[in-house]
Design an enzyme around this catalytic site. Structure first.
Site, mmCIF file in Angstrom:
data_model
loop_
_atom_site.group_PDB
_atom_site.id
_atom_site.type_symbol
_atom_site.label_atom_id
_atom_site.label_comp_id
_atom_site.label_asym_id
_atom_site.label_seq_id
_atom_site.Cartn_x
_atom_site.Cartn_y
_atom_site.Cartn_z
ATOM 1 N N ASP A 8 0.862 -1.186 0.000
ATOM 2 C CA ASP A 8 0.000 0.000 0.000
ATOM 3 C C ASP A 8 0.906 1.247 0.000
ATOM 4 O O ASP A 8 2.064 1.183 0.436
ATOM 5 C CB ASP A 8 -0.873 -0.037 1.269
ATOM 6 C CG ASP A 8 -1.649 1.249 1.479
ATOM 7 O OD1 ASP A 8 -2.386 1.644 0.560
ATOM 8 O OD2 ASP A 8 -1.497 1.863 2.553
ATOM 9 N N ASP A 10 -0.126 5.052 0.884
ATOM 10 C CA ASP A 10 -0.303 6.055 1.937
ATOM 11 C C ASP A 10 -0.253 5.434 3.329
ATOM 12 O O ASP A 10 -0.937 4.450 3.608
ATOM 13 C CB ASP A 10 -1.628 6.795 1.731
ATOM 14 C CG ASP A 10 -1.608 7.595 0.444
ATOM 15 O OD1 ASP A 10 -0.940 8.634 0.409
ATOM 16 O OD2 ASP A 10 -2.235 7.164 -0.539
ATOM 17 N N THR A 42 -2.950 0.319 -4.223
ATOM 18 C CA THR A 42 -3.425 1.564 -3.631
ATOM 19 C C THR A 42 -4.852 1.898 -4.038
ATOM 20 O O THR A 42 -5.343 1.437 -5.067
ATOM 21 C CB THR A 42 -2.479 2.724 -4.053
ATOM 22 O OG1 THR A 42 -2.958 3.956 -3.497
ATOM 23 C CG2 THR A 42 -2.416 2.877 -5.566
ATOM 24 N N GLY A 43 -5.494 2.715 -3.224
ATOM 25 C CA GLY A 43 -6.800 3.253 -3.576
ATOM 26 C C GLY A 43 -6.658 4.434 -4.521
ATOM 27 O O GLY A 43 -7.631 4.882 -5.128
ATOM 28 N N LYS A 191 -8.289 -5.113 -3.356
ATOM 29 C CA LYS A 191 -6.860 -5.408 -3.439
ATOM 30 C C LYS A 191 -6.617 -6.916 -3.351
ATOM 31 O O LYS A 191 -5.628 -7.420 -3.870
ATOM 32 C CB LYS A 191 -6.110 -4.677 -2.326
ATOM 33 C CG LYS A 191 -6.121 -3.157 -2.476
ATOM 34 C CD LYS A 191 -5.284 -2.490 -1.398
ATOM 35 C CE LYS A 191 -5.343 -0.974 -1.472
ATOM 36 N NZ LYS A 191 -4.463 -0.327 -0.486
ATOM 37 N N ASP A 214 -2.073 -0.687 5.977
ATOM 38 C CA ASP A 214 -2.357 -0.033 7.264
ATOM 39 C C ASP A 214 -3.844 0.193 7.522
ATOM 40 O O ASP A 214 -4.243 0.431 8.643
ATOM 41 C CB ASP A 214 -1.657 1.337 7.330
ATOM 42 C CG ASP A 214 -2.325 2.341 6.403
ATOM 43 O OD1 ASP A 214 -3.027 3.243 6.892
ATOM 44 O OD2 ASP A 214 -2.191 2.205 5.169
ATOM 45 N N ASN A 217 -9.102 -1.103 4.003
ATOM 46 C CA ASN A 217 -9.174 -1.456 2.585
ATOM 47 C C ASN A 217 -8.037 -2.392 2.165
ATOM 48 O O ASN A 217 -8.021 -2.890 1.049
ATOM 49 C CB ASN A 217 -9.172 -0.195 1.702
ATOM 50 C CG ASN A 217 -7.879 0.583 1.781
ATOM 51 O OD1 ASN A 217 -7.301 0.746 2.843
ATOM 52 N ND2 ASN A 217 -7.408 1.071 0.667
#
Length: 265
Positions: A8, A10, A42-43, A191, A214, A217
């Site tokens: 991930d 962020d 990532t989103g 994901k 973290d 999601n």
């Protein structure tokens, strides 16, 4: 032997200054030099993730929009793409209009909102995204999108999530990337789905994959991976399902994972 690592961005790969530290960068390079495939999950939109992936020297497909789009960095070939069903998108738009909620959508990797407000400004400042305003918002709502996003108070979002699940049905996936960001994708836009796809794409077993994150999601990919890692700064619910908890994003937590499980240091 682990062959694929999905990380991930962020609050995981980057620290609170939005940077990949030299120590983490070196660890990524060492893993790649050993033949390990390192990807981002990532989103974020592809455009935002692309910049960071390029900076870190990665040249493989990356997982974006929570898993709704997997795209090759080298030739920009789309390997996997899932759009939010149009009827779900229009129902979501109507609901947000009735309840005066801030809704944004992504068309061709561009971010659109109905009006400029502080929520939009804060969001785009956070990840350096350019945005476009379309007052006649239904025009963009009916176009194919990998993700729509509501920004509001975390407790209020928790309250409306079951309502939206009921309203939008089983064809959608709803998750939080941050406490105040509620994200709505196609049901296969996770994901976890994306990690399974990439693992098959590269011909490796899921048991040979590591996923690091973290937020909630990230839980599908942590559950799918051979080794699911939660950051030291991860939410408690993610730590509960993780196989391993590393240091925080400000303490080179990703480097620690690579050192321990890939480089054997």
């Amino acid at each position: 032997m682990y062959k694929l690592i999905a990380i991930d961005i962020d609050d995981t790969l980057i620290n609170d200054d939005k940077e990949v530290t030299p120590a983490t960068q070196q660890a990524l390079e060492q893993a790649v030099a050993q033949g390990v495939i390192v990807t981002l999950a990532t989103g974020r939109a592809y455009a935002g993730a692309y910049k960071l992936a390029r900076q870190t020297g990665l040249n493989v497909p990356i997982i974006t929009y929570q898993g709704a789009l997997i795209k090759n960095l080298l030739d920009e070939e789309v390997l996997f793409e899932r759009y939010l069903p149009i009827d779900a998108a229009t129902k979501l738009f109507d609901y947000c209009l009735e309840n005066n909620l801030h809704l944004q959508t992504y068309i061709d990797d561009k971010l659109y909102a109905r009006e400029e407000n502080q929520k939009l400004i804060d969001y785009t400042n956070l990840n350096g995204t350019k945005y476009y305003i379309e007052p006649d918002f239904i025009k963009v709502v009916v176009q194919p999108t990998p993700k729509m996003l509501i920004i509001d108070d975390p407790d209020y979002l928790d309250e409306i999530t079951p309502v939206l699940r009921e309203l939008l049905g089983e064809e959608v996936h709803i998750t939080k990337s941050k406490p105040h960001f509620l994200e709505i994708m196609h049901k296969e836009g996770t994901k976890g789905h994306a990690l399974k796809f990439l693992s098959a794409h590269f011909g490796c077993e899921l048991s040979q994959t590591i996923a690091i994150g973290d937020s909630w999601n990230d839980h599908e990919m942590l559950e799918a991976a051979g080794l699911g890692v939660a950051m030291g700064n991860a939410i408690p619910a993610l730590k509960e399902i993780a196989d391993y908890i590393t240091a925080s994003n400000n303490e080179d937590g990703v480097k620690q994972v690579i050192d321990k499980f890939v480089l054997g240091e």
